[in-house]
Design a protein around this motif. Sequence first.
Motif, PDB file in Angstrom:
ATOM      1  N   MET A  80       0.797  -1.225   0.000  1.00 23.01           N
ATOM      2  CA  MET A  80       0.000   0.000   0.000  1.00 23.01           C
ATOM      3  C   MET A  80       0.835   1.283   0.000  1.00 23.01           C
ATOM      4  N   PRO A  81       1.903   1.384   0.773  1.00 24.29           N
ATOM      5  CA  PRO A  81       2.682   2.639   0.718  1.00 24.29           C
ATOM      6  C   PRO A  81       3.190   2.956  -0.688  1.00 24.29           C
ATOM      7  N   VAL A  82       3.608   1.952  -1.439  1.00 22.23           N
ATOM      8  CA  VAL A  82       4.096   2.166  -2.805  1.00 22.23           C
ATOM      9  C   VAL A  82       2.960   2.690  -3.683  1.00 22.23           C
ATOM     10  N   TRP A  83       1.796   2.091  -3.557  1.00 18.15           N
ATOM     11  CA  TRP A  83       0.641   2.505  -4.349  1.00 18.15           C
ATOM     12  C   TRP A  83       0.246   3.938  -4.007  1.00 18.15           C
ATOM     13  N   TYR A  84       0.180   4.258  -2.724  1.00 20.56           N
ATOM     14  CA  TYR A  84      -0.213   5.610  -2.308  1.00 20.56           C
ATOM     15  C   TYR A  84       0.807   6.651  -2.768  1.00 20.56           C
ATOM     16  N   SER A 134      -7.070  10.263   2.090  1.00 16.92           N
ATOM     17  CA  SER A 134      -7.113   8.803   2.224  1.00 16.92           C
ATOM     18  C   SER A 134      -5.855   8.266   2.897  1.00 16.92           C
ATOM     19  N   VAL A 135      -4.712   8.884   2.623  1.00 15.26           N
ATOM     20  CA  VAL A 135      -3.464   8.470   3.275  1.00 15.26           C
ATOM     21  C   VAL A 135      -3.526   8.796   4.765  1.00 15.26           C
ATOM     22  N   ILE A 136      -4.006   9.983   5.098  1.00 16.49           N
ATOM     23  CA  ILE A 136      -4.131  10.368   6.516  1.00 16.49           C
ATOM     24  C   ILE A 136      -5.084   9.422   7.232  1.00 16.49           C
TER      25      ILE A 136
END
Length: 137
Positions: free
Chosen positions: A43-47, A80-82
């Motif tokens: 998920m971090p890579v996608w975000y 969405s990240v927050i």
Amino acid sequence: MNDHRSFRDGYPVEGSGLGDSALPEDSGQLGRAHGGRMLGAVMPVWYIGSLVLVAIWALAGWHRPGAGLVVTAGALLILSVIMSILLLVPINNRGKTWTPENRPADWKEQMNRWDRWHYVRVAVIIAAFALLVTALT
């Protein structure tokens, strides 16, 4: 088998009509733990990738029609990240270490809370990408 059952990453979603009794033993909880470990790395890579691409798009097209939509979409992706960091990751970090032997008594409530926040986050992401599609026209 009912066609209305919901799955996420190949695993039944809690509250989707596939209760614990419909799954062999502790498969649902074990599947969530595995999914949490796998997606926690992806998920971090996608975000980050999505945010970088939207930032490039916004800068490159700053004086073009639709730039405001791109910037708004970027703000929604940041939201969405927050949400992920503050609401979902803490539950996910706990859940990915659980086994049937060490899970807390309220594990289902925690997973249901995760599901609810996940649905909100998905709605925010869908709104962001709808704005990006609109900006293309």
